[in-house]
Scaffold this motif. Sequence first.
Motif, PDB file in Angstrom:
ATOM      1  N   LEU A  16       0.829  -1.203   0.000  1.00 39.54           N
ATOM      2  CA  LEU A  16       0.000   0.000   0.000  1.00 39.54           C
ATOM      3  C   LEU A  16       0.860   1.247   0.000  1.00 39.54           C
ATOM      4  CD1 LEU A  16      -2.296  -1.178   2.944  1.00 39.54           C
ATOM      5  CD2 LEU A  16      -2.615  -1.653   0.505  1.00 39.54           C
ATOM      6  N   VAL A  17       0.339   2.324  -0.590  1.00 39.97           N
ATOM      7  CA  VAL A  17       1.059   3.592  -0.570  1.00 39.97           C
ATOM      8  C   VAL A  17       0.150   4.763  -0.206  1.00 39.97           C
ATOM      9  CG1 VAL A  17       2.900   2.892  -2.149  1.00 39.97           C
ATOM     10  CG2 VAL A  17       0.774   3.848  -3.082  1.00 39.97           C
ATOM     11  N   SER A  18      -1.050   4.471   0.305  1.00 41.85           N
ATOM     12  CA  SER A  18      -1.938   5.554   0.721  1.00 41.85           C
ATOM     13  C   SER A  18      -3.012   5.006   1.646  1.00 41.85           C
ATOM     14  CB  SER A  18      -2.606   6.218  -0.487  1.00 41.85           C
ATOM     15  OG  SER A  18      -3.619   5.385  -1.030  1.00 41.85           O
ATOM     16  N   GLY A  19      -3.641   5.920   2.373  1.00 36.90           N
ATOM     17  CA  GLY A  19      -4.769   5.529   3.203  1.00 36.90           C
ATOM     18  C   GLY A  19      -5.930   5.035   2.367  1.00 36.90           C
ATOM     19  N   GLY A  20      -6.084   5.594   1.171  1.00 37.91           N
ATOM     20  CA  GLY A  20      -7.142   5.136   0.281  1.00 37.91           C
ATOM     21  C   GLY A  20      -6.947   3.696  -0.146  1.00 37.91           C
ATOM     22  N   GLU A  21      -5.702   3.305  -0.392  1.00 37.23           N
ATOM     23  CA  GLU A  21      -5.441   1.912  -0.753  1.00 37.23           C
ATOM     24  C   GLU A  21      -5.708   0.984   0.433  1.00 37.23           C
ATOM     25  OE1 GLU A  21      -2.289   2.446  -4.447  1.00 37.23           O
ATOM     26  OE2 GLU A  21      -1.574   1.562  -2.568  1.00 37.23           O
ATOM     27  N   PHE A  51       3.010  -0.887   4.194  1.00 37.34           N
ATOM     28  CA  PHE A  51       2.583   0.476   3.879  1.00 37.34           C
ATOM     29  C   PHE A  51       3.822   1.292   3.551  1.00 37.34           C
ATOM     30  CE2 PHE A  51      -1.156   3.384   4.644  1.00 37.34           C
ATOM     31  CZ  PHE A  51      -0.573   4.503   4.072  1.00 37.34           C
ATOM     32  N   ALA A  52       3.992   1.593   2.264  1.00 41.31           N
ATOM     33  CA  ALA A  52       5.170   2.322   1.797  1.00 41.31           C
ATOM     34  C   ALA A  52       4.794   3.738   1.382  1.00 41.31           C
ATOM     35  CB  ALA A  52       5.825   1.558   0.638  1.00 41.31           C
ATOM     36  N   GLY A  53       5.738   4.443   0.737  1.00 42.16           N
ATOM     37  CA  GLY A  53       5.491   5.799   0.262  1.00 42.16           C
ATOM     38  C   GLY A  53       6.311   6.823   1.011  1.00 42.16           C
ATOM     39  N   VAL A  54       6.804   7.824   0.294  1.00 44.63           N
ATOM     40  CA  VAL A  54       7.712   8.805   0.905  1.00 44.63           C
ATOM     41  C   VAL A  54       6.977   9.901   1.659  1.00 44.63           C
ATOM     42  CG1 VAL A  54       9.500   8.432  -0.844  1.00 44.63           C
ATOM     43  CG2 VAL A  54       7.812  10.254  -1.176  1.00 44.63           C
ATOM     44  N   GLY A  55       5.646   9.999   1.530  1.00 45.89           N
ATOM     45  CA  GLY A  55       4.935  11.123   2.134  1.00 45.89           C
ATOM     46  C   GLY A  55       3.714  10.709   2.923  1.00 45.89           C
ATOM     47  N   GLU A  98      -2.756   8.850   7.959  1.00 50.29           N
ATOM     48  CA  GLU A  98      -2.517   7.543   7.345  1.00 50.29           C
ATOM     49  C   GLU A  98      -1.761   6.625   8.297  1.00 50.29           C
ATOM     50  OE1 GLU A  98      -2.302   8.502   2.561  1.00 50.29           O
ATOM     51  OE2 GLU A  98      -0.589   9.052   3.824  1.00 50.29           O
ATOM     52  N   MET A  99      -0.804   7.181   9.039  1.00 51.36           N
ATOM     53  CA  MET A  99      -0.080   6.371  10.019  1.00 51.36           C
ATOM     54  C   MET A  99      -1.028   5.835  11.076  1.00 51.36           C
ATOM     55  SD  MET A  99       3.260   8.795  10.543  1.00 51.36           S
ATOM     56  CE  MET A  99       4.307   9.271   9.156  1.00 51.36           C
ATOM     57  N   GLU A 100      -1.929   6.693  11.543  1.00 52.63           N
ATOM     58  CA  GLU A 100      -2.907   6.268  12.549  1.00 52.63           C
ATOM     59  C   GLU A 100      -3.801   5.162  12.002  1.00 52.63           C
ATOM     60  OE1 GLU A 100      -5.059   9.742  13.626  1.00 52.63           O
ATOM     61  OE2 GLU A 100      -3.360  10.714  14.624  1.00 52.63           O
ATOM     62  N   GLY A 139      12.810   7.516   5.593  1.00 51.53           N
ATOM     63  CA  GLY A 139      13.769   8.492   6.092  1.00 51.53           C
ATOM     64  C   GLY A 139      13.666   8.677   7.598  1.00 51.53           C
ATOM     65  N   ARG A 140      14.657   9.358   8.151  1.00 47.32           N
ATOM     66  CA  ARG A 140      14.726   9.550   9.592  1.00 47.32           C
ATOM     67  C   ARG A 140      13.532  10.354  10.116  1.00 47.32           C
ATOM     68  NH1 ARG A 140      16.362  12.863  13.545  1.00 47.32           N
ATOM     69  NH2 ARG A 140      17.650  12.027  15.256  1.00 47.32           N
ATOM     70  N   GLU A 141      13.167  11.429   9.421  1.00 45.38           N
ATOM     71  CA  GLU A 141      12.048  12.254   9.884  1.00 45.38           C
ATOM     72  C   GLU A 141      10.750  11.463   9.901  1.00 45.38           C
ATOM     73  OE1 GLU A 141      11.958  15.758   7.482  1.00 45.38           O
ATOM     74  OE2 GLU A 141      13.556  16.748   8.622  1.00 45.38           O
ATOM     75  N   GLU A 142      10.577  10.596   8.922  1.00 43.65           N
ATOM     76  CA  GLU A 142       9.382   9.755   8.922  1.00 43.65           C
ATOM     77  C   GLU A 142       9.392   8.804  10.114  1.00 43.65           C
ATOM     78  OE1 GLU A 142       7.350   6.100   6.458  1.00 43.65           O
ATOM     79  OE2 GLU A 142       8.712   7.424   5.354  1.00 43.65           O
ATOM     80  N   LEU A 143      10.554   8.244  10.430  1.00 46.58           N
ATOM     81  CA  LEU A 143      10.656   7.358  11.587  1.00 46.58           C
ATOM     82  C   LEU A 143      10.253   8.083  12.860  1.00 46.58           C
ATOM     83  CD1 LEU A 143      11.551   4.461  12.366  1.00 46.58           C
ATOM     84  CD2 LEU A 143      13.819   5.415  12.851  1.00 46.58           C
TER      85      LEU A 143
END
Length: 456
Positions: free
Chosen positions: A80-85, A101-105, A110-112, A126-130
């Motif tokens: 998956l790459v979005s909440g919609g998916e 659940f992948a995707g750079v943004g 979506e995380m919730e 990336g680190r900020e996403e982590l």
Amino acid sequence: MHRFRYQGDSLFVEEVNAASLAEQYGTPLYVYSAGTVVDHYERLLLSLRELNPLVCYAVKANSNLALLRLLASRGCGFDLVSGGELYRILRAGGDPARSTFAGVGKTAREMEEALEAGIYSFVVEGREELEAIDRVAARLGKRAPVALRVNPDVGAKTHAKVKTGVAESKFGISAEEIEALYRELPRFCHVSLRGIQIHIGSQIRDVEPFEEAVRRVIPLVEIARDRFGAEFFDIGGGLGIAYEEALQSGDPGWWENKAQWATPAHYAERLLPLLGPLGLRIVVEPGRLLVGNAGILLTRVLFRKDRPQKKFVIVDAGMNDLIRPALYGSFHQIVPVTRRGGELFEADVVGPVCESGDCFAASRRMAPAEPGDLLAIFSAGAYGFSMASQYNSRPRPAEVLVEGANHRLIRRRESYEDLVRGEAIDEGAAAPEFSGRADGANKGLTLDRVNRKEKP
């Protein structure tokens, strides 16, 4: 291989005449072969059976609920790459515990949603996403499973717009950054390192780039396994399909004779010796491989325009229905639904959209085609409808699924009402609706009639 074949001079989808589908459902029309999807899924599973793999279908390739249900019913997971998916696979009966659940943004919402659904793992870019996932998990009182996506800086012979494993792309984390993240991981109290992921691109027809990427990343995978208890290595997707030879690829044994291609069998042959000794679960994320050759786009010839300099075959499908040729300059084989005699001729196959780029084939040697004839655009199952739009205010086409001798509508053709649904002319006032048809039969349509909601 796929299940589109000529019987006599008529093109069949499994056991159904393609022309009969066009007559019943209209054109443009996406038609999918269920048997082809299942066959490709099972072939991939069989080739990697020694690793007991988790296959996660890349939903972005084709997200129709019926196809998702078809794969979910056979135990397939999802990429998956979005909440919609995520919403789609839940509606289709997919298991989030078998999905990544992948995707750079990714957004906080979506995380919730993914955490609440019980996703198997986030793929962290990336680190900020982590850090963001750690904050969201803390707020929810959960521990988020994550896999770090490594960018192995491996180039593949594919279109520049679908290369994702080179240092210049927006995807993944460099090996140097991964090593730094390993040192910092203990301070992220609400994440758990579940695996390592790579994905180097799409439509790759050579085995070597996959092998090189795996070799480069294995040392980082071993650290994740030994130091943090990581349980899987996700090797991504990207296996290519036949475009130029799409019709021939339906013949039994055709794939097996393509020794230079990264077919599932050749792919497994090269990667099993590297992956087996890791003792980890192997995750693969095919998209195009499963559905690309499982779909065709049926379109009807509207006009011929023969000029001294160039001939044009004008069809009722447009770049809004299948954008790949305009976006990537991609090749799709185009064949007549009903073959007849006559000499081949050279023409551009173009659509009705007001763009010179609305072209499915340029200077193509093709069978005779006259107004009223049906054409089949092959290899349209992936990134066809999923990238379709309403550009030029053209309703999107219907989709049909064929299973043996049976067929059913899995998405209705959009209407003119669908074009303006959700829009408003005045604050709080929805756009007026009318019961017009979306097949070009809105004769006598006027704004006055629209406002009175009268049928033309």
